[in-house]
Write an enzyme that holds these catalytic residues in place. Structure first.
Site: not given
Length: 714
Positions: A644, A480, A560
């Site tokens: 989204d 991430y 993301s």
């Protein structure tokens, strides 16, 4: 900075989306994506944006493009020979009872449970610990396909009322509904247009919540939202009469949240301009017409009120303490100059909870959990013995609790609930998962590798015992690296199918995350964002150099901000991995802050409007703007969803269109666009299984690897 945007919409744009072009003879054909002459000028540099029209997620042209892309994608995925067997194995693995830690309200113990393949977890309750369980709320009945999900819930302190939030199609916009906990009947009207909020009850009289005004122009999904507001809703009155408590025109571009201390004396308000760091305010509700008092002003630190002991506040903060600490202060003078250390900062990151008149200090040591128990005056009592190396959570409750329930998990340890006696410090097994998985067959190790600038970065590596290090093991590298988010060991049901087929799972803790406190976070932000990509690339190189895998068997994945990570990595080092999975990624770094609440990400990223230097830096790694001609990129499956409204799908649309236009060689570039789904939260189990089957099948197929599945009875 001056912008010049010229839209020259081509005739018959909708039809052009369905035209086909030959990529190579006998190769995939992609939909023809129309281009428009849109140009933005940043500090004298003209930047073309030929796929700007895809930002309009509600236009017929975009809908036609989505349909055409999905036809190509699912046409490809559905022809992979072993995909259906893979999906069947995933269904077997998911088909076990999952029970979550209970919480007591009034005479009942409430807990979530999933029988196995239910799309959404069901809320049950039982009277007393040994009572018979009954269904209290079943989100699977909200809609047949599970696309309306439970997105938050809160009981009043006396347990008589239950407020819950629902999300439709995965959107961040919520509705709030209140039930009488005894009769399960709705009380009052349904509140609408709530976003980035919980429900904070004040007695049974009403509750606080946060929201934005819905965008008046354009798409309600992608339209920019700026004015977050805190409201108070009095039960029995229409939402139109809700009182504005904080926020609005005077506090633009802030995220505003609120909660009450357990005695409901204090309303605590947090206001943030970004995803980390916040101002802290407090209001004494015991005094009529009391003012909102500022405790901390500015956004360079993060803090919250853990609890109050009468007039004494106990506050968690990283102000002048990057790894966080607990302080105490009197409500009469609550500002930082009056704080006294209660539990000082250490070399490890602290997260604190409280229950039963105790403080639980949860320390992260190299991304692993260690918990210590203190009294309310900061006196150490004892360490809490955990089952092993992993992640534990749930050390919170009410002041009169005698016990609490915490959950422990790791990569090879399915989530397990323990009952903890606060007085004795003893843990006993409460609920164990019965998943079709033998942890003894696998091993987890943590290594520390060297990144480009010499920084040591930790990484977990999980695989079958006795793995042969021959460079031919399919390896799934996931990370991430942003927003102070920490990746700690956790169990994934779908990951079992990868591991049992001889795969390796690797999870590095990149800079930009919170594993080593605020300094580690800052080292991966703005003009240091490249550190994150370098850390990820170095993780892949470590796995290859140590013969866990090789280029032909490496898949990189992230969602993301992690989608940005994958997009930047594959455009900078297209030779690193064979397969890439950028999910719901932030791909257009020049325009991300113009959609929904994206402006709040500027602390991590900076924006192209900040300065010429910042523009040039961001432009240099923005995935959409760094796809080049005559380059063979990895076999890529971009994933996003039509609802989204966190990272709008236009990011993924543009990136996929650029890759399809410029890709050379045999590796496919596909985009999988989920319908009636959002950023990920609340996604039905059926959709999760479908997506995981597609991803693993895509990876193995493009690696030339054929998995083996033993048929079992469900």
């Amino acid at each position: 900075m001056k912008h010049l945007s010229v839209f020259l919409f081509l005739p018959l744009l909708i039809l052009s989306c369905t035209k086909k072009k030959e990529v190579e003879e006998n190769k995939l054909t992609y939909p023809e994506t129309a281009t428009v002459d849109t140009v933005d000028n940043y500090f004298g540099v003209e930047v073309k944006d030929p796929y700007r029209w895809l930002e309009d997620d509600q236009s017929e042209a975009t809908k036609s493009w989505v349909k055409a892309e999905n036809e190509v994608t699912f046409g490809y995925l559905n022809k992979i020979p072993f995909k259906e067997d893979l999906k069947g194995r995933l269904e077997e693995l998911f088909n076990y009872e999952r029970v979550f830690a209970p919480a007591k309200h009034r005479d009942y113990y409430y807990f979530y449970k999933n029988d196995g393949l239910q799309n959404q977890n069901v809320l049950y309750r039982k009277k007393g610990e040994d009572g018979e369980a009954e269904v209290f709320l079943d989100p699977n009945k909200f809609t047949e396909d599970g696309t309306i999900s439970l997105a938050g819930a809160s009981f009043t302190k006396d347990g008589s009322l239950f407020g819950y939030l629902i999300s439709e199609g995965g959107s961040d916009w919520r509705k709030a509904i209140v039930l009488d906990a005894e009769t399960k009947e709705q009380v009052g009207d349904t509140l609408r247009d709530i976003k980035f909020s919980g429900i904070a009850w004040k007695g049974t009289e009403g509750f606080y919540y946060s929201s934005y005004d819905k965008p008046k122009e354009g798409s309600t999904l992608s339209g920019k939202t700026q004015l977050h507001k805190l409201y108070y809703h009095k039960m029995g009155t229409p939402q139109s009469e809700d009182e504005l408590i904080f926020g609005g025109e005077e506090t633009p571009r802030r995220y505003i949240g609120a909660y009450l201390t357990e005695d409901e004396r204090f309303l605590v308000i947090s206001a943030a301009e970004r995803t980390s760091g916040n101002e802290l305010y407090i209001k004494d509700l015991s005094k009529p017409d009391s003012e909102i008092v500022t405790i901390v002003e500015g956004y360079d630190s993060e803090q919250g009120v853990l609890l109050n002991d009468g007039d004494r506040l106990i506050i968690s903060t990283n102000l002048k303490a990057p790894n966080s600490k607990l302080v105490e202060v009197d409500i009469a003078n609550p500002t930082p100059e009056h704080w006294k250390d209660l539990i000082p900062e250490t070399e490890n990151v602290l997260t604190a909870g409280s229950a039963g008149g105790k403080i639980f200090a949860d320390y992260m040591i190299d991304a692993k959990t260690a918990v210590k128990q203190y009294d309310l005056h900061g006196n150490f009592e004892h360490d809490i013995e955990l089952p092993g190396i992993g992640t534990a959570y749930g050390f919170s409750g009410e002041a009169d609790d005698k016990e609490l329930y915490y959950t422990f998990t790791s990569f090879t340890y399915p989530s397990t609930i323990f009952k903890y006696d606060i007085a004795s410090g003893k843990s006993t097994l409460y609920q164990q998962a019965n998943v079709d998985f033998n942890p003894d067959d696998y091993e987890t190790k943590q290594v520390f590798y060297t990144s480009k600038d010499g920084t040591k970065v930790p990484m977990f590596i999980v695989h079958k015992k006795g793995l042969k290090l021959d460079g031919k093991n399919p390896t799934y590298l996931y990370a991430y690296g942003g927003f102070n988010v920490s990746l700690t060991p956790s169990f994934s049901t779908s990951r079992i199918v990868w591991l049992e087929n001889g795969g390796v799972y690797a999870q590095p803790n990149l800079r930009g995350g919170g594993e080593y406190g605020e300094e580690w976070h800052k080292a991966g932000t703005k003009m240091q964002k490249q550190n994150v990509f370098d850390d990820f690339i170095a993780a892949g190189e470590y796995l290859i150099e140590n013969n866990y895998t090789s280029h032909d068997y490496l898949a990189i994945s992230g969602g993301s901000n992690g989608g940005l990570l994958v997009g930047a990595t594959m455009t900078q080092r297209p030779d690193l991995a064979k397969v890439a999975f950028p999910a719901v990624g932030v791909m257009d770094m020049l325009r991300y802050h113009t959609f929904t609440a994206g402006a709040g990400w500027a602390y991590d990223y900076g924006t192209a409007e900040d300065s010429k230097e910042m523009f040039e830096y961001i432009y240099g790694y923005s995935p959409v703007h760094n796809v080049k001609d005559s380059v063979e990129y990895p076999a890529t499956l971009v994933t996003t969803a039509d609802h989204d409204d966190r990272v709008v799908p236009a990011h993924s649309f543009k990136f996929a269109a650029q890759l399809q236009k410029h890709q050379v060689g045999d590796n496919p570039v596909l985009i999988r666009i989920e319908t009636d789904a959002g950023h990920g939260a609340g996604k039905p189990i059926a959709k999760i299984i479908e997506e995981e089957a597609d991803k693993y099948a895509f990876a193995w197929y493009n690696m030339g690897y054929t998995p083996q599945f033993e048929k079992k009875d469900l």
